[in-house]
Design a protein around this motif. Structure first.
Motif, PDB file in Angstrom:
ATOM      1  N   GLU A  84       0.939  -1.312  -0.040  1.00 63.56           N
ATOM      2  CA  GLU A  84       0.132  -0.013  -0.007  1.00 63.56           C
ATOM      3  C   GLU A  84       0.887   1.167  -0.002  1.00 63.56           C
ATOM      4  OE1 GLU A  84      -3.355   2.250   2.770  1.00 63.56           O
ATOM      5  OE2 GLU A  84      -2.402   0.122   3.412  1.00 63.56           O
ATOM      6  N   VAL A  85       0.687   2.134  -0.846  1.00 57.24           N
ATOM      7  CA  VAL A  85       1.462   3.263  -1.106  1.00 57.24           C
ATOM      8  C   VAL A  85       0.612   4.621  -0.987  1.00 57.24           C
ATOM      9  CG1 VAL A  85       3.137   4.698  -2.398  1.00 57.24           C
ATOM     10  CG2 VAL A  85       3.177   1.999  -2.149  1.00 57.24           C
ATOM     11  N   GLN A  86       1.009   5.513  -0.276  1.00 55.06           N
ATOM     12  CA  GLN A  86       0.472   6.872  -0.375  1.00 55.06           C
ATOM     13  C   GLN A  86       1.424   7.985  -0.538  1.00 55.06           C
ATOM     14  OE1 GLN A  86      -1.912   7.101   3.441  1.00 55.06           O
ATOM     15  NE2 GLN A  86      -3.317   5.458   2.815  1.00 55.06           N
ATOM     16  N   THR A 119       2.186  12.205  -2.125  1.00 61.40           N
ATOM     17  CA  THR A 119       1.761  13.404  -2.471  1.00 61.40           C
ATOM     18  C   THR A 119       2.024  13.795  -3.935  1.00 61.40           C
ATOM     19  OG1 THR A 119       3.721  14.520  -1.721  1.00 61.40           O
ATOM     20  CG2 THR A 119       1.687  14.358  -0.145  1.00 61.40           C
ATOM     21  N   ASN A 146       0.910   6.939  -6.850  1.00 57.78           N
ATOM     22  CA  ASN A 146       0.458   8.012  -6.072  1.00 57.78           C
ATOM     23  C   ASN A 146      -0.269   7.592  -4.822  1.00 57.78           C
ATOM     24  OD1 ASN A 146       1.009  10.922  -6.653  1.00 57.78           O
ATOM     25  ND2 ASN A 146      -1.462  11.232  -7.067  1.00 57.78           N
ATOM     26  N   GLN A 147      -1.296   6.816  -5.064  1.00 62.79           N
ATOM     27  CA  GLN A 147      -2.156   6.061  -4.134  1.00 62.79           C
ATOM     28  C   GLN A 147      -2.507   4.827  -4.738  1.00 62.79           C
ATOM     29  OE1 GLN A 147      -5.167   7.988  -2.418  1.00 62.79           O
ATOM     30  NE2 GLN A 147      -3.787   9.338  -0.849  1.00 62.79           N
ATOM     31  N   GLY A 148      -2.462   3.734  -3.858  1.00 58.05           N
ATOM     32  CA  GLY A 148      -2.830   2.419  -4.328  1.00 58.05           C
ATOM     33  C   GLY A 148      -2.386   1.398  -3.779  1.00 58.05           C
ATOM     34  N   SER A 193       5.784  10.537   1.437  1.00 56.93           N
ATOM     35  CA  SER A 193       4.868   9.330   1.037  1.00 56.93           C
ATOM     36  C   SER A 193       5.063   8.504   2.364  1.00 56.93           C
ATOM     37  CB  SER A 193       5.502   8.631  -0.060  1.00 56.93           C
ATOM     38  OG  SER A 193       6.704   8.318   0.031  1.00 56.93           O
ATOM     39  N   ARG A 194       4.092   7.463   2.274  1.00 56.06           N
ATOM     40  CA  ARG A 194       3.950   6.309   3.317  1.00 56.06           C
ATOM     41  C   ARG A 194       3.886   4.934   2.565  1.00 56.06           C
ATOM     42  NH1 ARG A 194       2.598   8.955   8.129  1.00 56.06           N
ATOM     43  NH2 ARG A 194       1.539  11.052   7.673  1.00 56.06           N
ATOM     44  N   TRP A 195       4.491   3.672   2.917  1.00 55.57           N
ATOM     45  CA  TRP A 195       4.286   2.649   2.332  1.00 55.57           C
ATOM     46  C   TRP A 195       4.097   1.568   3.354  1.00 55.57           C
ATOM     47  CZ3 TRP A 195       7.585  -1.416   3.563  1.00 55.57           C
ATOM     48  CH2 TRP A 195       9.054  -1.002   3.871  1.00 55.57           C
TER      49      TRP A 195
END
Length: 185
Positions: free
Chosen positions: A76-78, A80, A113-115, A141-143
Motif C-alpha cells: 500500500e503506497v500513499q 503526495t 500516487n495512491q494504490g 509518502s508512506r508505504w
C-alpha cells in the motif's frame, strides 16, 4: 525391518508437523512499513535523525532488510505526488550499496500516487523497498506491506518429507510381509 518402519513413521510425523506449522503460519498476517518518508525532488528515500526511515547516509541499513519467504504480498503506497517503488532482493541491495543503482529490482511500480498493489516473491531472501521521487517537487509518502498466504517453500518441503515417510513405511511393510506361495491342490 521394524527399524525401517519406525524410521518411516518418524519421517512422516516430522513432515506432518512441518505442514501443520506451515498452515498455521499462513493464517497470520504480518505487516511492516514506514510511517512517513519526505523526499526532495529527483531523490531516493533517505534517513534523517528524527525519523530513521531507511538510509544510513547512502547505504541501506540492515535493520530495513526483511528476511521474507516466498508468499503473496500487498503493498500500500500513499504519496503526495507520483513516486517509483522498487523492491530489491539481496543482489539488488548489494548493488545499491556498491554503486547506488537499481538495475536488478524484483518488483517495480512506476508513477504511484495512491494504490494497493499485489506481488509474489518466489524465493526466501533479504528484501527491502526503496522509493524514488522523479518529480520536481517535494514528496511525502508512506508505504506498508502486508504478508499473507502459505509459504510455498515450506509447503513443498513438508510434502516431500511426508511422501518420503510414506514411501519408507510402504517399503518396510512390503519387506515385512510374508511372501505369497502357490500351493497345488
Amino acid at each position: 525391518m521394524k527399524k525401517k518402519l519406525r524410521l518411516g513413521v518418524i519421517i512422516l510425523i516430522v513432515g506432518i508437523s512441518l505442514l501443520v506449522g506451515t498452515i498455521y503460519r499462513s493464517n497470520t498476517l504480518t505487516s511492516f512499513g514506514n510511517p512517513r518518508i519526505d523526499m526532495a525532488p529527483n531523490t531516493w528515500s533517505y534517513v534523517s535523525d528524527e525519523n530513521l526511515i531507511g538510509w544510513d547516509g547512502q547505504t541501506l541499513l540492515e535493520v530495513f532488510e526483511y528476511l521474507l519467504a516466498p508468499r503473496e504480498f500487498q503493498l500500500e503506497v500513499q504519496a503526495t505526488a507520483p513516486v517509483d517503488v522498487y523492491v530489491l532482493d539481496s543482489k539488488g541491495i548489494s548493488q545499491w550499496n556498491k554503486d547506488k543503482t537499481v538495475d536488478y529490482p524484483v518488483v517495480v511500480f512506476k508513477d504511484v500516487n495512491q494504490g494497493i498493489y499485489t506481488f509474489e516473491l518466489f524465493k526466501r531472501d533479504k528484501y527491502t523497498i526503496v522509493l524514488y521521487n522523479p518529480t520536481n517537487e517535494n514528496v511525502t509518502s508512506r508505504w506498508n506491506v502486508s504478508v499473507y498466504g502459505i509459504e510455498k517453500d515450506l509447503l513443498y518441503v513438508s510434502i516431500t518429507i511426508i511422501s518420503t515417510g510414506l514411501m519408507v513405511i510402504t517399503l518396510a511393510l512390503m519387506i515385512m510381509r510374508k511372501p505369497f506361495h502357490k500351493t497345488n491342490c
